[in-house]
Design a protein around this motif. Structure first.
Motif, mmCIF file in Angstrom:
data_model
loop_
_atom_site.group_PDB
_atom_site.id
_atom_site.type_symbol
_atom_site.label_atom_id
_atom_site.label_comp_id
_atom_site.label_asym_id
_atom_site.label_seq_id
_atom_site.Cartn_x
_atom_site.Cartn_y
_atom_site.Cartn_z
ATOM 1 N N THR A 79 0.792 -1.071 0.035
ATOM 2 C CA THR A 79 -0.140 0.025 0.009
ATOM 3 C C THR A 79 0.970 1.201 -0.033
ATOM 4 O O THR A 79 1.820 1.525 0.775
ATOM 5 C CB THR A 79 -0.915 0.099 1.321
ATOM 6 O OG1 THR A 79 -1.713 -1.079 1.404
ATOM 7 C CG2 THR A 79 -1.838 1.274 1.346
ATOM 8 N N PHE A 80 0.725 2.143 -0.829
ATOM 9 C CA PHE A 80 1.292 3.373 -0.849
ATOM 10 C C PHE A 80 0.375 4.379 -0.800
ATOM 11 O O PHE A 80 -0.720 4.615 -0.954
ATOM 12 C CB PHE A 80 1.743 3.619 -2.610
ATOM 13 C CG PHE A 80 2.516 2.433 -3.094
ATOM 14 C CD1 PHE A 80 4.137 2.496 -3.063
ATOM 15 C CD2 PHE A 80 1.970 1.420 -3.645
ATOM 16 C CE1 PHE A 80 4.686 1.404 -3.675
ATOM 17 C CE2 PHE A 80 2.469 0.301 -4.122
ATOM 18 C CZ PHE A 80 4.045 0.310 -4.003
ATOM 19 N N ASN A 81 1.140 4.999 0.476
ATOM 20 C CA ASN A 81 0.191 6.477 0.937
ATOM 21 C C ASN A 81 1.042 7.800 0.886
ATOM 22 O O ASN A 81 2.442 7.640 0.879
ATOM 23 C CB ASN A 81 0.038 6.167 2.284
ATOM 24 C CG ASN A 81 -0.980 5.106 2.673
ATOM 25 O OD1 ASN A 81 -2.117 4.959 1.849
ATOM 26 N ND2 ASN A 81 -0.695 4.295 3.668
ATOM 27 N N GLY A 82 0.435 8.941 0.569
ATOM 28 C CA GLY A 82 1.289 10.155 0.697
ATOM 29 C C GLY A 82 0.154 11.317 0.563
ATOM 30 O O GLY A 82 -0.921 11.209 0.011
ATOM 31 N N SER A 90 5.213 3.095 1.720
ATOM 32 C CA SER A 90 4.597 2.123 1.305
ATOM 33 C C SER A 90 5.141 1.097 2.399
ATOM 34 O O SER A 90 6.092 0.904 3.162
ATOM 35 C CB SER A 90 4.748 1.612 0.028
ATOM 36 O OG SER A 90 6.383 1.060 -0.132
ATOM 37 N N GLY A 91 4.172 -0.079 2.338
ATOM 38 C CA GLY A 91 4.286 -1.207 3.096
ATOM 39 C C GLY A 91 3.509 -2.283 2.943
ATOM 40 O O GLY A 91 2.180 -2.000 2.371
ATOM 41 N N ASN A 125 4.754 4.395 9.735
ATOM 42 C CA ASN A 125 5.301 4.816 8.416
ATOM 43 C C ASN A 125 5.256 6.050 8.412
ATOM 44 O O ASN A 125 4.471 6.576 7.650
ATOM 45 C CB ASN A 125 4.758 4.043 7.158
ATOM 46 C CG ASN A 125 5.567 3.686 6.396
ATOM 47 O OD1 ASN A 125 6.571 3.736 6.513
ATOM 48 N ND2 ASN A 125 5.012 2.961 5.372
ATOM 49 N N PHE A 126 6.454 6.794 8.670
ATOM 50 C CA PHE A 126 6.243 8.263 8.494
ATOM 51 C C PHE A 126 6.808 8.845 6.846
ATOM 52 O O PHE A 126 7.781 8.321 6.804
ATOM 53 C CB PHE A 126 7.395 8.735 9.558
ATOM 54 C CG PHE A 126 6.598 8.785 10.933
ATOM 55 C CD1 PHE A 126 5.886 9.630 11.275
ATOM 56 C CD2 PHE A 126 7.142 7.627 11.898
ATOM 57 C CE1 PHE A 126 5.357 9.540 12.748
ATOM 58 C CE2 PHE A 126 6.436 7.349 12.998
ATOM 59 C CZ PHE A 126 5.562 8.307 13.483
ATOM 60 N N ASN A 138 2.539 10.329 10.046
ATOM 61 C CA ASN A 138 2.337 8.958 9.894
ATOM 62 C C ASN A 138 1.415 8.340 9.232
ATOM 63 O O ASN A 138 0.070 8.517 9.417
ATOM 64 C CB ASN A 138 2.177 8.426 11.583
ATOM 65 C CG ASN A 138 2.382 7.059 11.849
ATOM 66 O OD1 ASN A 138 3.089 6.177 10.960
ATOM 67 N ND2 ASN A 138 2.261 6.585 12.911
ATOM 68 N N LEU A 139 1.638 7.712 8.146
ATOM 69 C CA LEU A 139 1.019 7.005 7.012
ATOM 70 C C LEU A 139 0.957 5.549 7.080
ATOM 71 O O LEU A 139 1.621 5.017 6.142
ATOM 72 C CB LEU A 139 1.097 7.628 5.616
ATOM 73 C CG LEU A 139 0.786 9.027 5.506
ATOM 74 C CD1 LEU A 139 1.461 9.541 4.090
ATOM 75 C CD2 LEU A 139 -0.298 9.646 5.864
ATOM 76 N N PRO A 140 0.454 5.013 7.945
ATOM 77 C CA PRO A 140 0.859 3.482 8.222
ATOM 78 C C PRO A 140 0.041 2.614 7.241
ATOM 79 O O PRO A 140 -1.162 3.082 6.495
ATOM 80 C CB PRO A 140 0.049 3.066 9.636
ATOM 81 C CG PRO A 140 -0.800 4.111 9.972
ATOM 82 C CD PRO A 140 -0.280 5.208 9.306
ATOM 83 N N SER A 141 0.609 1.274 6.765
ATOM 84 C CA SER A 141 0.142 0.490 6.151
ATOM 85 C C SER A 141 -0.825 -0.502 6.692
ATOM 86 O O SER A 141 -1.420 -1.418 6.155
ATOM 87 C CB SER A 141 1.001 0.026 5.116
ATOM 88 O OG SER A 141 2.098 -0.736 5.667
#
Lengths: 282, 147
Positions: A79-82, A90-91, A125-126, A138-141
């Motif tokens: 998963t890609f977050n931003g 991602s993670g 996931n920063f 913080n954008l955790p997967s």
């Protein structure tokens, strides 16, 4: 469950009253993409923010262990977050394993399932800001918690006409992550589907999610605490070759049943390939 | 041997000298009494749970600080929250012109008492508000009108 305030990574496949026949399977890998600058607060107020985007590659599989018992799994492989103001991180996501048992199978298919969701994803996931070097978000997967969905679903099919319908109700028992307790959730949904010209299955779904307890203050908004919404989607399964099919789905959110809260709202487009395993026919 | 003994004696005397231990001064917090000049409570925005009081004042050395009291809190679990002095309650960036309506003081990491040193030589008289800004998302988490 990784809601990250929007529900994109939530399990979006159908909940039905059917279980697979023994040895039957369904396996799908899909890509989902989403982008929005419209954030609904816990009060339901709409904020225009920096644009948030999320893309996911998700594996989903069902396998009939017996005629009445199916194991289902859902795993966001990446998963890609931003935000538009940050880098993209991602993670791996959280693994969901669902154990589904058929209560009634012949006249009014009825099934119950229990689906533990394991915190296999990156709970922190920063993403660093592109503007200030000290700024990050913080954008955790994965949401970091262990939770369990329990679902009761029923379906019907018309004999000669390739038409079906399903309804379901789910309860999500949520726990906590690093001392932050999350309120439980209730989900309901309905789906109808029809096969066009004996080839292409199309479906329409209506889903809704609400929180058991009211969440008034954001404790950790990225983990979906207090998230509520109604969503609708249109999907199609198009045969490609043999038992391989193309899946297309468009999903969006509104306030029909439960108003949007703690969620980024916009259209979610997904495209995937799925394979139907039918050992009895080979 | 005598020379060695004399050398060791001198070393001993040197080690017993009464030099003072260096005193480390933490310039990031006020020294002595903190004299509050303007103060105001935080108003929460966007469900961030912001609360507490902000006060602008000087310490015994005449250095200006912005202080948050022990009741201060906001949504800190997700992303960096940046503290600004502002000429209004609305965040109005204008980087092309040097952000004339804002003074960046830095990120706030913890709930409770916080101090932000005002850069030397800064005239703070035009700033009427403190803003808590979540830069990644681009939304305010709260403000305090300081009077």
């Amino acid at each position: 469950m990784v809601l990250f305030t929007l529900g994109v990574c939530e399990h979006t496949n159908a909940q039905s009253g059917w279980t697979k026949e023994k040895g039957e399977g369904f396996f799908q890998t899909s890509f989902q993409t989403f982008s929005s600058d419209q954030y609904f607060t816990l009060d339901g107020e709409v904020l225009t923010t920096n644009t948030f985007h999320q893309q996911s590659i998700v594996f989903y599989g069902e396998y009939g262990v017996t005629d009445k018992f199916t194991i289902i799994t859902n795993l966001p492989l990446q998963t890609f977050n931003g935000f538009s103001s940050t880098e993209t991180v991602s993670g791996l996501g959280d693994l969901r394993v669902e154990f589904k048992h058929s209560i009634l199978k012949k006249y009014l298919p009825l099934a119950i399932s229990v689906a533990p969701e394991l915190p296999t994803g990156k709970a922190n996931n920063f993403a660093k800001s592109k503007i200030n070097d000290f700024d990050q978000i913080n954008l955790p997967s994965g949401d970091g918690e262990f939770n369990v969905w329990t679902t009761l679903a029923s379906s019907f099919a018309l004999g000669e006409i390739p038409f079906y319908g399903s309804i379901f109700g789910s309860y999500n028992y949520r726990t906590q992550y690093q001392g932050l307790s999350f309120t439980d959730q209730i989900a309901v949904g309905a789906e109808i589907g029809y096969q066009i010209a004996g080839k292409v299955w199309v479906n329409v779904r209506l889903n809704a999610l609400t929180s058991v307890d009211e969440v008034t203050v954001i404790t950790d908004f990225v983990r979906g605490d207090g998230t509520e919404y109604t969503s609708y989607s249109f999907g199609a399964g198009i045969p490609i070759v043999k038992d391989f099919n193309l899946s297309l789905n468009y999903r969006n959110f509104n306030d029909w049943i439960f108003s949007r809260k703690n969620i980024y709202s916009a259209g979610v487009l997904s495209i995937g390939i799925f394979y139907n395993l039918k050992p009895n026919l080979q | 041997m005598r020379k060695v003994m004399l050398f060791l004696f001198i070393c001993f005397l040197a080690s017993c000298s009464d030099d003072n231990e260096p005193v480390l001064v933490d310039n990031s917090i006020p020294q002595g009494a903190f004299n509050v000049q303007r103060i105001g409570p935080f108003v929460d925005q966007n469900g961030a749970g912001s609360a507490g009081t902000a006060s602008l004042g000087t310490d015994s050395q005449g250095t200006s600080f912005l202080a948050f009291d022990q009741l201060f809190r906001t949504a800190l679990a997700t992303g960096t929250v940046t503290v600004f002095l502002s000429t209004s309650e609305t965040f109005m960036p204008d980087p092309a012109n040097g952000n004339p309506n804002l003074l960046l003081l830095g990120p706030v990491r913890n709930a409770g008492i916080n101090f932000f040193r005002i850069p030397d030589g800064t005239n703070t008289s035009k700033y009427t508000h403190v803003i808590l800004w979540c830069g990644s998302v681009g939304v305010p988490f709260g403000y305090a009108a300081i009077r």
